[in-house]
Design a protein around this motif. Structure first.
Motif, PDB file in Angstrom:
ATOM      1  N   SER A 154      29.715  33.496  22.455  1.00 55.28           N
ATOM      2  CA  SER A 154      29.837  34.935  22.716  1.00 55.28           C
ATOM      3  C   SER A 154      30.910  35.591  21.858  1.00 55.28           C
ATOM      4  N   LYS A 155      31.850  34.799  21.356  1.00 58.69           N
ATOM      5  CA  LYS A 155      32.918  35.346  20.522  1.00 58.69           C
ATOM      6  C   LYS A 155      32.524  35.468  19.057  1.00 58.69           C
ATOM      7  N   MET A 156      31.399  34.889  18.672  1.00 55.41           N
ATOM      8  CA  MET A 156      31.042  34.790  17.259  1.00 55.41           C
ATOM      9  C   MET A 156      30.044  35.856  16.858  1.00 55.41           C
ATOM     10  N   ASP A 157      30.233  36.382  15.659  1.00 56.74           N
ATOM     11  CA  ASP A 157      29.360  37.437  15.145  1.00 56.74           C
ATOM     12  C   ASP A 157      28.465  36.969  14.014  1.00 56.74           C
ATOM     13  N   SER A 158      28.654  35.731  13.551  1.00 58.65           N
ATOM     14  CA  SER A 158      27.849  35.224  12.442  1.00 58.65           C
ATOM     15  C   SER A 158      27.213  33.896  12.820  1.00 58.65           C
ATOM     16  N   LEU A 159      26.092  33.605  12.172  1.00 59.03           N
ATOM     17  CA  LEU A 159      25.422  32.325  12.419  1.00 59.03           C
ATOM     18  C   LEU A 159      26.279  31.159  11.958  1.00 59.03           C
ATOM     19  N   ALA A 160      27.072  31.371  10.925  1.00 57.93           N
ATOM     20  CA  ALA A 160      27.931  30.293  10.423  1.00 57.93           C
ATOM     21  C   ALA A 160      28.953  29.879  11.467  1.00 57.93           C
ATOM     22  N   GLY A 161      29.317  30.811  12.351  1.00 54.53           N
ATOM     23  CA  GLY A 161      30.302  30.484  13.374  1.00 54.53           C
ATOM     24  C   GLY A 161      29.822  29.428  14.341  1.00 54.53           C
ATOM     25  N   GLU A 162      28.494  29.301  14.492  1.00 52.47           N
ATOM     26  CA  GLU A 162      27.960  28.294  15.409  1.00 52.47           C
ATOM     27  C   GLU A 162      28.150  26.878  14.898  1.00 52.47           C
ATOM     28  N   GLN A 163      28.555  26.751  13.650  1.00 49.08           N
ATOM     29  CA  GLN A 163      28.776  25.417  13.104  1.00 49.08           C
ATOM     30  C   GLN A 163      30.196  24.931  13.356  1.00 49.08           C
ATOM     31  N   SER A 164      31.014  25.747  14.007  1.00 50.83           N
ATOM     32  CA  SER A 164      32.387  25.337  14.290  1.00 50.83           C
ATOM     33  C   SER A 164      32.406  24.193  15.289  1.00 50.83           C
ATOM     34  N   ALA A 165      33.487  23.436  15.256  1.00 46.19           N
ATOM     35  CA  ALA A 165      33.599  22.275  16.138  1.00 46.19           C
ATOM     36  C   ALA A 165      33.609  22.685  17.611  1.00 46.19           C
ATOM     37  N   LYS A 166      34.112  23.895  17.907  1.00 48.85           N
ATOM     38  CA  LYS A 166      34.174  24.351  19.288  1.00 48.85           C
ATOM     39  C   LYS A 166      32.788  24.549  19.895  1.00 48.85           C
ATOM     40  N   VAL A 167      31.797  24.808  19.042  1.00 42.21           N
ATOM     41  CA  VAL A 167      30.424  24.960  19.513  1.00 42.21           C
ATOM     42  C   VAL A 167      29.629  23.683  19.281  1.00 42.21           C
ATOM     43  N   ASN A 168      29.786  23.126  18.091  1.00 41.35           N
ATOM     44  CA  ASN A 168      28.974  21.983  17.686  1.00 41.35           C
ATOM     45  C   ASN A 168      29.205  20.764  18.572  1.00 41.35           C
ATOM     46  N   ASN A 169      30.463  20.444  18.831  1.00 43.48           N
ATOM     47  CA  ASN A 169      30.772  19.224  19.587  1.00 43.48           C
ATOM     48  C   ASN A 169      30.250  19.257  21.017  1.00 43.48           C
ATOM     49  N   PRO A 170      30.521  20.318  21.805  1.00 46.28           N
ATOM     50  CA  PRO A 170      29.954  20.335  23.166  1.00 46.28           C
ATOM     51  C   PRO A 170      28.440  20.445  23.187  1.00 46.28           C
ATOM     52  N   LEU A 171      27.841  21.096  22.167  1.00 51.41           N
ATOM     53  CA  LEU A 171      26.391  21.208  22.119  1.00 51.41           C
ATOM     54  C   LEU A 171      25.748  19.847  21.887  1.00 51.41           C
ATOM     55  N   ILE A 172      26.309  19.093  20.963  1.00 50.81           N
ATOM     56  CA  ILE A 172      25.799  17.749  20.691  1.00 50.81           C
ATOM     57  C   ILE A 172      26.028  16.841  21.904  1.00 50.81           C
ATOM     58  N   ALA A 173      27.193  16.997  22.558  1.00 50.46           N
ATOM     59  CA  ALA A 173      27.474  16.202  23.758  1.00 50.46           C
ATOM     60  C   ALA A 173      26.483  16.525  24.860  1.00 50.46           C
ATOM     61  N   ASN A 174      26.132  17.800  25.003  1.00 49.38           N
ATOM     62  CA  ASN A 174      25.142  18.209  26.002  1.00 49.38           C
ATOM     63  C   ASN A 174      23.804  17.553  25.751  1.00 49.38           C
ATOM     64  N   TRP A 175      23.359  17.560  24.493  1.00 47.79           N
ATOM     65  CA  TRP A 175      22.086  16.919  24.158  1.00 47.79           C
ATOM     66  C   TRP A 175      22.141  15.419  24.399  1.00 47.79           C
ATOM     67  N   ALA A 176      23.265  14.792  24.043  1.00 41.81           N
ATOM     68  CA  ALA A 176      23.399  13.346  24.228  1.00 41.81           C
ATOM     69  C   ALA A 176      23.343  12.981  25.707  1.00 41.81           C
ATOM     70  N   LEU A 177      24.063  13.726  26.539  1.00 42.96           N
ATOM     71  CA  LEU A 177      24.038  13.459  27.980  1.00 42.96           C
ATOM     72  C   LEU A 177      22.652  13.731  28.557  1.00 42.96           C
ATOM     73  N   GLY A 178      21.993  14.773  28.061  1.00 41.20           N
ATOM     74  CA  GLY A 178      20.631  15.052  28.515  1.00 41.20           C
ATOM     75  C   GLY A 178      19.683  13.925  28.177  1.00 41.20           C
ATOM     76  N   LEU A 179      19.865  13.338  27.009  1.00 44.20           N
ATOM     77  CA  LEU A 179      19.035  12.205  26.603  1.00 44.20           C
ATOM     78  C   LEU A 179      19.265  11.012  27.521  1.00 44.20           C
TER      79      LEU A 179
END
Length: 315
Positions: A154-179
């Motif tokens: 919600s704090k990001m205004d660009s698509l590139a911002g989604e590649q930050s570690a603050k988004v990328n790491n929990p997102l990948i962790a969410n997928w891993a736990l879901g798996l």
């Protein structure tokens, strides 16, 4: 000759339309198709199973609503980038509100379906409560990561911002736990069903085998969607290929739950067909674990609990 774009309006050199907005467009088309399946399965459920509990009916309605919201938001995002901002390359690098809003709805649908199957595991063997408790804890942990993801996005205004570690790491962790949750649900359900074959007559094994195959297919499809989202995000972090699988997550999970509920009709027909005599089904063949909590003895009730749905098969 096509006009030359000013340098300020030129796309980012790392931005490839085919594996970014092309992937978004294709995934939205596939997601819309799956949403059509959701609509059909939901209507079929309400028509065929009016005797189900109000809680189950509300759960199906919530999933239907969540699926509807996600497809609307996905369509808005595609329209924003490819129509509203047609021939405006610089706008392709900006985030749009619908992409941010879609995330909690998708993962909420996934979480509800996972909890549905965790509850089914508990109902099959209440005495082994620690197994669904462990799986449910992992599911809750994965869903808890969603809060951090939504706050950061919600704090990001660009698509590139989604590649930050603050988004990328929990997102990948969410997928891993879901798996992990999906694999655990599939393994435990198949284990429970396979062990029940000792307590039923030989002809009934065919029904159990069909249910096991159905469970494996359901788990494999859900796990594959999670795995592909995880892998594509990890391997290609600078494009939107991962979004192609993410957009289908809620549809895949919702349809897996609806298919489980609606499959009761097929299994009822199978058990009432000429391939099975009434004795095989109506004999007290299920263990008391399904009702009294402990294995090792047979129930006196003429009920066979093969399904993971709230309605039991009766003769």
């Amino acid at each position: 000759m096509a006009p030359t774009l000013p340098a300020s309006d030129a796309p980012h050199p790392d931005l490839q339309l085919a594996d970014s907005f092309g992937a978004m467009l294709v995934s939205t088309i596939i997601a819309a198709t799956l949403y059509g399946v959701t609509v059909l399965q939901s209507l079929y459920y309400y028509e065929k199973f009016p005797e189900d509990s109000w809680m189950m009916k509300v759960t199906v309605a919530i999933l239907w609503i969540l699926d509807t919201i996600t497809i609307i938001l996905d369509t808005h995002a595609v329209f924003h980038f490819l129509v509203t901002n047609f021939n405006n390359p610089s706008a392709l690098l900006d985030q749009v509100w619908s992409m941010k809003a879609e995330i909690p709805f998708t993962f909420t649908a996934v979480f509800i379906v996972q909890i549905f199957f965790v509850v089914r595991i508990y109902q099959l063997r209440p005495y082994a409560w620690y197994i669904p408790a462990a799986i449910g804890t992992i599911a809750v942990a994965g869903y808890g990561l969603l809060i951090g993801i939504v706050v950061e996005v919600s704090k990001m205004d660009s698509l590139a911002g989604e590649q930050s570690a603050k988004v990328n790491n929990p997102l990948i962790a969410n997928w891993a736990l879901g798996l992990v949750v999906d694999v655990a649900i599939t393994v435990v359900l198949c284990w429970y069903l396979w062990s029940e074959k000792v307590y039923v007559r030989h002809k009934t094994h065919r029904v159990i085998n069909r249910i096991i195959i159905f469970s494996v297919n359901r788990g494999a499809i859900a796990a594959t969607a999670q795995l592909m989202s995880f892998l594509t995000r990890f391997i290609w972090p600078h494009n939107l290929v991962w979004l192609a699988f993410h957009n289908m997550l809620s549809k895949v999970y919702t349809n897996s739950m609806l298919a489980t509920l609606n499959s009761r009709t097929a299994f009822r027909n199978m058990m009432s067909s000429n391939d099975f005599d009434g004795t095989d089904i109506s004999m007290p063949t299920i263990r008391g674990a399904a009702y009294n909590g402990r294995p090792g003895r047979e129930s006196a009730r003429p009920v066979v609990r093969f399904c993971f749905a709230p309605v039991l098969y009766r003769r």
